[in-house]
Design an enzyme around this catalytic site. Structure first.
Site, mmCIF file in Angstrom:
data_model
loop_
_atom_site.group_PDB
_atom_site.id
_atom_site.type_symbol
_atom_site.label_atom_id
_atom_site.label_comp_id
_atom_site.label_asym_id
_atom_site.label_seq_id
_atom_site.Cartn_x
_atom_site.Cartn_y
_atom_site.Cartn_z
ATOM 1 N N ASP A 13 0.859 -1.216 -0.046
ATOM 2 C CA ASP A 13 -0.036 -0.042 0.156
ATOM 3 C C ASP A 13 0.652 1.194 -0.038
ATOM 4 O OD1 ASP A 13 -2.392 -1.724 0.230
ATOM 5 O OD2 ASP A 13 -2.288 -1.584 2.231
ATOM 6 N N LYS A 16 2.019 1.912 -5.359
ATOM 7 C CA LYS A 16 2.798 1.327 -6.250
ATOM 8 C C LYS A 16 1.583 1.431 -7.361
ATOM 9 C CE LYS A 16 2.643 -2.500 -4.335
ATOM 10 N NZ LYS A 16 2.273 -2.226 -2.942
ATOM 11 N N GLY A 40 -4.605 -4.470 -3.591
ATOM 12 C CA GLY A 40 -5.243 -3.220 -3.905
ATOM 13 C C GLY A 40 -4.761 -2.408 -4.429
HETATM 14 P P1 GDP Z 1 -0.697 0.298 -3.518
HETATM 15 O O1 GDP Z 1 -1.097 -0.982 -3.131
HETATM 16 O O2 GDP Z 1 1.115 0.275 -3.173
HETATM 17 O O3 GDP Z 1 -0.973 0.341 -4.993
HETATM 18 O O4 GDP Z 1 -1.297 1.412 -2.994
HETATM 19 P P2 GDP Z 1 -2.837 1.634 -2.379
HETATM 20 O O5 GDP Z 1 -3.644 2.082 -3.579
HETATM 21 O O6 GDP Z 1 -3.387 0.483 -1.715
HETATM 22 O O7 GDP Z 1 -2.690 2.672 -1.291
HETATM 23 C C1 GDP Z 1 -2.363 3.894 -1.528
HETATM 24 C C2 GDP Z 1 -3.465 5.031 -1.456
HETATM 25 O O8 GDP Z 1 -2.721 6.301 -1.344
HETATM 26 C C3 GDP Z 1 -4.369 5.128 -2.595
HETATM 27 O O9 GDP Z 1 -5.674 5.465 -2.115
HETATM 28 C C4 GDP Z 1 -3.770 6.069 -3.290
HETATM 29 O O10 GDP Z 1 -4.799 6.802 -4.134
HETATM 30 C C5 GDP Z 1 -3.248 7.078 -2.473
HETATM 31 N N1 GDP Z 1 -2.019 7.812 -2.721
HETATM 32 C C6 GDP Z 1 -1.203 7.384 -3.679
HETATM 33 N N2 GDP Z 1 0.029 8.408 -3.711
HETATM 34 C C7 GDP Z 1 -0.369 9.280 -2.813
HETATM 35 C C8 GDP Z 1 0.080 10.550 -2.464
HETATM 36 O O11 GDP Z 1 1.220 11.173 -2.821
HETATM 37 N N3 GDP Z 1 -0.695 11.497 -1.577
HETATM 38 C C9 GDP Z 1 -1.688 11.087 -1.154
HETATM 39 N N4 GDP Z 1 -2.351 11.891 -0.374
HETATM 40 N N5 GDP Z 1 -2.353 9.831 -1.450
HETATM 41 C C10 GDP Z 1 -1.685 9.019 -2.281
HETATM 42 P P1 IMO Z 2 -0.656 -4.278 -2.156
HETATM 43 O O1 IMO Z 2 -0.123 -4.763 -3.534
HETATM 44 C C1 IMO Z 2 -1.121 -4.837 2.168
HETATM 45 C C2 IMO Z 2 -1.051 -8.721 3.596
HETATM 46 C C3 IMO Z 2 -2.452 -9.209 4.449
HETATM 47 C C4 IMO Z 2 -1.666 -10.284 5.279
HETATM 48 C C5 IMO Z 2 -0.440 -10.811 4.472
HETATM 49 C C6 IMO Z 2 -1.009 -12.240 4.082
HETATM 50 O O2 IMO Z 2 -2.158 -3.647 -2.307
HETATM 51 O O3 IMO Z 2 0.457 -3.673 -1.720
HETATM 52 P P2 IMO Z 2 -2.439 -12.888 2.035
HETATM 53 O O4 IMO Z 2 -3.650 -12.732 1.660
HETATM 54 O O5 IMO Z 2 -1.649 -12.263 0.738
HETATM 55 O O6 IMO Z 2 -1.866 -14.419 2.270
HETATM 56 O O7 IMO Z 2 -2.263 -12.060 3.255
HETATM 57 O O8 IMO Z 2 -0.254 -10.013 3.520
HETATM 58 N N1 IMO Z 2 -1.029 -8.315 2.398
HETATM 59 C C7 IMO Z 2 -1.126 -6.951 2.059
HETATM 60 N N2 IMO Z 2 -0.913 -5.805 2.767
HETATM 61 N N3 IMO Z 2 -1.055 -4.661 1.017
HETATM 62 C C8 IMO Z 2 -1.273 -5.528 -0.117
HETATM 63 O O9 IMO Z 2 -1.082 -5.560 -1.347
HETATM 64 C C9 IMO Z 2 -1.257 -6.938 0.640
HETATM 65 N N4 IMO Z 2 -1.434 -8.149 0.168
HETATM 66 C C10 IMO Z 2 -1.310 -8.995 1.307
HETATM 67 O O10 IMO Z 2 -3.072 -8.269 4.892
HETATM 68 O O11 IMO Z 2 -1.097 -9.559 6.503
HETATM 69 MG MG MG Z 3 -2.786 -1.714 -1.839
#
Ligand code: GDP
Ligand code: IMO
Ligand code: MG
Length: 427
Positions: A13, A16, A40
């Protein structure tokens, strides 16, 4: 040879998805190489939010070929739902393909993930319950079913009959759950097969040929180094290798093909699920960060645990991945804090460590060693140049570069595709 890799450096999260979307504008091909719909990834384009789980985050750029690679575990029902969502928004999905080697997440994997977590009680991992672990387990015990089995449906039925017998025994005898009916499962897959088969390709040749032709191929990581099956806080990890090494395994490319390895670093730390988190905040600052950063899971909606930036963790990711560049995200979220702490090492049973210990009990016992930085109040979300950032913010960023000995090439200051400060052109 122009392979670009984007990976997470913390617990996932990091943003990426946003960064892959930004870099995909110039990409010819985007390849996911591990994980599945446990991911996600959020992409915001002109205020419109798209959350992608299995589809590569570059898929909003229809000019680039998107491949769900051999190392990914694919829930075919989720895949079709995600494709339908894009199509309902009037977007093309013709450029999205699945490797024939990718393993399929079967309905019994999802049930087993849930049953295993329930049975584990206090020892649960806090998985996303998407069937990821059980699917990878079957891959390695060699009971798995792969995408190409959908093309050769006779083989699919034979393999399913064998695997289901073993899975039903587990479901009934160990977990006292309800077994699956073979004919019913076959019928469910028969009903969706025609929609999937045209997208199933042999991808290794396609990806290597694209690299041979000097096309820009972007390898998109899910999860992150601290969730790595080998190098994360085992057993509180996912079941794949989200590092650059995972690209070679999961996309079928050789290491020297990877030119730029870009690590995405959130300006603070978050974690979803169980497991140690040394710089976790249990106070009002943690709550402030969660609310300012909207730190709620894109896949499960769970509130994310929040804490200070842990550079011991980021350095671990630099080493494991061979990072050439860092991208810092969500630094805008830190505006309004008087002081910021950055973890620069752990104290474990009297010893000072500047690396991540292997035993989870040592990480649980670790006390953070902090360095304090002055905060800033300004809203930085509209900044376009490094010079526009407050001095304190620049100092925070310079320290990250200094500590990790890795340059920062992009600073993301908001969720939208355009909220970026580019310090070194990446593509
Ligand atoms: P990922 O799993 O690494 O793709 O990250 P996620 O999408 O799960 O979580 C990142 C969250 O932060 C999302 O809701 C993005 O829209 C938001 N986001 C990404 N870059 C920025 C940033 O520079 N500033 C803010 N405020 N939000 C961001
Ligand atoms: P993105 O790509 C954050 C965490 C789960 C749990 C552990 C194992 O959005 O960064 P799993 O379902 O993979 O067997 O769960 O890994 N986890 C993540 N946490 N971002 C993710 O993906 C994750 N994918 C798995 O919460 O702790
Ligand atoms: Mg994510």
């Amino acid at each position: 040879m122009s392979g670009y890799v984007v990976v997470g450096t913390q617990w996932g999260d990091e943003g990426k998805g946003k960064i892959v979307d930004v870099l995909s504008e110039k990409a010819d091909m985007i390849v996911r190489f591990q994980g599945g719909n446990n991911a996600g990834h959020t992409v915001v384009v002109n205020g419109e939010k798209h959350v992608l789980h299995l589809l590569p985050s570059g898929c909003l750029h229809p000019h680039a070929k998107c491949i769900i690679g051999p190392g990914v575990v694919v829930d075919p029902f989720v895949l079709l739902e995600e494709l339908a969502v894009l199509e309902s928004k009037g977007m093309s999905t013709k450029h999205i393909y699945i490797s024939d080697r990718a393993h399929l997440i079967m309905p019994y994997h999802i049930l087993l993930d849930q049953l295993q977590e329930e049975k584990a009680g206090a020892n649960k991992i806090g998985t996303t319950k998407r069937g990821i672990g059980p699917c990878y387990a079957d891959k390695y015990t060699r009971w798995g079913i792969r995408a190409h089995d959908l093309i050769h449906f006779d083989a699919f039925q034979k393999r399913l009959a064998y695997a289901l017998q073993l899975k039903n025994e587990q479901i009934v005898n160990i977990y006292h759950g309800t077994p699956f009916d073979l004919e019913e499962l076959i019928a469910r897959f028969a009903a969706i097969r025609d929609q999937l088969v045209p997208r199933i390709i042999e991808s290794v040749h396609a990806v290597n040929q694209a690299l041979d032709e000097d096309q820009l191929v972007l390898f998109e990581g899910a999860q992150a180094a601290m969730l790595d099956i080998n190098y994360g806080t085992y057993p509180f990890v996912t079941s794949s290798s989200p590092t650059s090494a995972g690209v070679c395994e999961g996309a079928g490319v050789a290491p020297q093909r990877l030119k730029h390895i870009i690590g995405v670093v959130k300006a603070y730390s978050t974690r979803v699920g169980e497991g140690p988190f040394v710089s976790e905040l249990h106070d009002e600052i943690g709550t402030y960060i969660r609310e300012q950063g909207n730190e709620y899971g894109a896949t499960t909606g769970r509130p994310r645990r929040c804490g200070w930036l842990d550079l011991n963790v980021v350095k671990h990711a630099c080493i494991l991945n061979g990072l050439t560049d860092l991208v810092i995200t969500k630094i805008d979220v830190l505006s309004g804090l008087k002081e910021l702490q950055v973890c620069v090492g752990y104290k474990v049973n009297g010893a000072v460590l500047d690396y991540i210990p292997s035993a989870v009990s040592d990480v649980e016992a670790a006390q953070p060693i902090y360095r304090t930085f002055a905060g800033w109040d300004e809203d930085i979300s509209q900044c376009k140049r490094y010079e526009d950032l407050p001095k304190q913010c620049q100092e925070y960023l310079s320290f990250i570069e200094e500590y990790t000995n890795t340059r920062i090439s992009l600073i993301s200051v908001g969720p939208d595709r355009n909220n970026n400060i580019i310090t070194h052109a990446l593509v």
